[in-house]
Design a protein around this motif. Structure first.
Motif, PDB file in Angstrom:
ATOM      1  N   MET A   1       0.820  -1.194   0.000  1.00 26.58           N
ATOM      2  CA  MET A   1       0.000   0.000   0.000  1.00 26.58           C
ATOM      3  C   MET A   1       0.868   1.264   0.000  1.00 26.58           C
ATOM      4  SD  MET A   1      -3.161   0.716  -0.118  1.00 26.58           S
ATOM      5  CE  MET A   1      -4.450   1.779   0.362  1.00 26.58           C
ATOM      6  N   PRO A   2       1.950   1.334   0.790  1.00 23.37           N
ATOM      7  CA  PRO A   2       2.795   2.539   0.740  1.00 23.37           C
ATOM      8  C   PRO A   2       3.391   2.774  -0.646  1.00 23.37           C
ATOM      9  CG  PRO A   2       3.314   1.288   2.695  1.00 23.37           C
ATOM     10  CD  PRO A   2       2.392   0.443   1.875  1.00 23.37           C
ATOM     11  N   ASP A   3       3.692   1.682  -1.365  1.00 24.72           N
ATOM     12  CA  ASP A   3       4.214   1.847  -2.722  1.00 24.72           C
ATOM     13  C   ASP A   3       3.176   2.488  -3.635  1.00 24.72           C
ATOM     14  OD1 ASP A   3       6.584   0.683  -1.963  1.00 24.72           O
ATOM     15  OD2 ASP A   3       5.938  -1.333  -2.559  1.00 24.72           O
ATOM     16  N   LEU A   4       1.938   2.090  -3.473  1.00 23.70           N
ATOM     17  CA  LEU A   4       0.859   2.664  -4.277  1.00 23.70           C
ATOM     18  C   LEU A   4       0.684   4.145  -3.967  1.00 23.70           C
ATOM     19  CD1 LEU A   4      -1.415   2.075  -6.307  1.00 23.70           C
ATOM     20  CD2 LEU A   4      -2.876   1.561  -4.355  1.00 23.70           C
ATOM     21  N   ILE A   5       0.732   4.497  -2.700  1.00 28.60           N
ATOM     22  CA  ILE A   5       0.598   5.903  -2.306  1.00 28.60           C
ATOM     23  C   ILE A   5       1.768   6.716  -2.838  1.00 28.60           C
ATOM     24  CG2 ILE A   5       0.546   7.491  -0.345  1.00 28.60           C
ATOM     25  CD1 ILE A   5      -1.025   5.312   1.167  1.00 28.60           C
ATOM     26  N   ASN A   6       2.973   6.152  -2.757  1.00 21.43           N
ATOM     27  CA  ASN A   6       4.145   6.850  -3.292  1.00 21.43           C
ATOM     28  C   ASN A   6       4.021   7.056  -4.799  1.00 21.43           C
ATOM     29  OD1 ASN A   6       5.464   7.227  -0.876  1.00 21.43           O
ATOM     30  ND2 ASN A   6       6.562   5.273  -1.012  1.00 21.43           N
ATOM     31  N   GLU A   7       3.507   6.069  -5.509  1.00 19.88           N
ATOM     32  CA  GLU A   7       3.336   6.194  -6.957  1.00 19.88           C
ATOM     33  C   GLU A   7       2.344   7.315  -7.287  1.00 19.88           C
ATOM     34  OE1 GLU A   7       4.126   5.527 -10.837  1.00 19.88           O
ATOM     35  OE2 GLU A   7       5.111   4.502  -9.162  1.00 19.88           O
ATOM     36  N   PHE A   8       1.259   7.381  -6.561  1.00 19.59           N
ATOM     37  CA  PHE A   8       0.291   8.456  -6.770  1.00 19.59           C
ATOM     38  C   PHE A   8       0.914   9.811  -6.438  1.00 19.59           C
ATOM     39  CE2 PHE A   8      -3.031   5.224  -6.854  1.00 19.59           C
ATOM     40  CZ  PHE A   8      -3.911   5.760  -7.791  1.00 19.59           C
ATOM     41  N   ALA A   9       1.698   9.868  -5.369  1.00 12.23           N
ATOM     42  CA  ALA A   9       2.329  11.125  -4.964  1.00 12.23           C
ATOM     43  C   ALA A   9       3.345  11.589  -6.003  1.00 12.23           C
ATOM     44  CB  ALA A   9       2.992  10.972  -3.608  1.00 12.23           C
ATOM     45  N   MET A  10       4.096  10.668  -6.579  1.00 13.06           N
ATOM     46  CA  MET A  10       5.096  11.020  -7.585  1.00 13.06           C
ATOM     47  C   MET A  10       4.438  11.586  -8.843  1.00 13.06           C
ATOM     48  SD  MET A  10       8.088  10.319  -6.344  1.00 13.06           S
ATOM     49  CE  MET A  10       9.269   9.887  -7.581  1.00 13.06           C
ATOM     50  N   ARG A  11       3.286  11.090  -9.175  1.00 10.42           N
ATOM     51  CA  ARG A  11       2.586  11.555 -10.381  1.00 10.42           C
ATOM     52  C   ARG A  11       1.729  12.785 -10.113  1.00 10.42           C
ATOM     53  NH1 ARG A  11       0.452   6.478 -13.851  1.00 10.42           N
ATOM     54  NH2 ARG A  11       2.416   5.326 -13.949  1.00 10.42           N
ATOM     55  N   GLY A  12       1.520  13.128  -8.882  1.00 11.42           N
ATOM     56  CA  GLY A  12       0.683  14.273  -8.561  1.00 11.42           C
ATOM     57  C   GLY A  12      -0.801  13.965  -8.596  1.00 11.42           C
ATOM     58  N   ALA A  15      -5.279  13.923  -5.638  1.00 11.71           N
ATOM     59  CA  ALA A  15      -6.727  14.173  -5.688  1.00 11.71           C
ATOM     60  C   ALA A  15      -7.469  12.918  -6.121  1.00 11.71           C
ATOM     61  CB  ALA A  15      -7.034  15.323  -6.635  1.00 11.71           C
ATOM     62  N   HIS A  16      -6.908  12.186  -7.079  1.00 14.29           N
ATOM     63  CA  HIS A  16      -7.547  10.950  -7.508  1.00 14.29           C
ATOM     64  C   HIS A  16      -7.516   9.903  -6.393  1.00 14.29           C
ATOM     65  CE1 HIS A  16      -6.733  12.602 -11.588  1.00 14.29           C
ATOM     66  NE2 HIS A  16      -7.975  12.189 -11.732  1.00 14.29           N
ATOM     67  N   LEU A  17      -6.420   9.850  -5.674  1.00 16.92           N
ATOM     68  CA  LEU A  17      -6.328   8.914  -4.547  1.00 16.92           C
ATOM     69  C   LEU A  17      -7.347   9.275  -3.473  1.00 16.92           C
ATOM     70  CD1 LEU A  17      -4.932   6.567  -3.123  1.00 16.92           C
ATOM     71  CD2 LEU A  17      -3.291   8.210  -2.201  1.00 16.92           C
ATOM     72  N   ALA A  18      -7.475  10.546  -3.167  1.00 21.16           N
ATOM     73  CA  ALA A  18      -8.454  10.980  -2.166  1.00 21.16           C
ATOM     74  C   ALA A  18      -9.871  10.674  -2.629  1.00 21.16           C
ATOM     75  CB  ALA A  18      -8.299  12.473  -1.895  1.00 21.16           C
ATOM     76  N   LEU A  19     -10.155  10.898  -3.888  1.00 18.73           N
ATOM     77  CA  LEU A  19     -11.486  10.611  -4.421  1.00 18.73           C
ATOM     78  C   LEU A  19     -11.776   9.114  -4.376  1.00 18.73           C
ATOM     79  CD1 LEU A  19     -14.028  11.686  -5.786  1.00 18.73           C
ATOM     80  CD2 LEU A  19     -12.870  11.390  -7.981  1.00 18.73           C
ATOM     81  N   PHE A  20     -10.769   8.303  -4.707  1.00 11.74           N
ATOM     82  CA  PHE A  20     -10.941   6.850  -4.642  1.00 11.74           C
ATOM     83  C   PHE A  20     -11.214   6.395  -3.217  1.00 11.74           C
ATOM     84  CE2 PHE A  20      -8.961   2.712  -3.820  1.00 11.74           C
ATOM     85  CZ  PHE A  20      -9.785   1.925  -4.585  1.00 11.74           C
TER      86      PHE A  20
END
Length: 65
Positions: A1-12, A15-20
């Protein structure tokens, strides 16, 4: 899960992660509420059925009052 969050953070795409996460939690809460509502409906139906049986049983004993 931290890897997924880091990937979203790197791409900016935070907002999509929060919406999901919001959509997932809203869906889970709705599912839980509907499950509880169905259970309450079944319990109420059982109560009404037992009340009708009670009334039928004692109406016959009291002479139809």
């Amino acid at each position: 899960m931290p890897d997924l969050i880091n990937e979203f953070a790197m791409r900016g795409d935070l907002a999509h992660l929060a919406l999901f996460l919001w959509a997932t939690s809203a869906t889970a809460l709705t599912w839980f509420a509907l499950r509880e509502l169905a259970a309450a409906s079944r319990r109420f139906d059982d109560f009404v059925r037992e009340l009708a049986r009670f009334n039928e049983r004692f109406q016959n004993r009291s002479g139809g009052l």
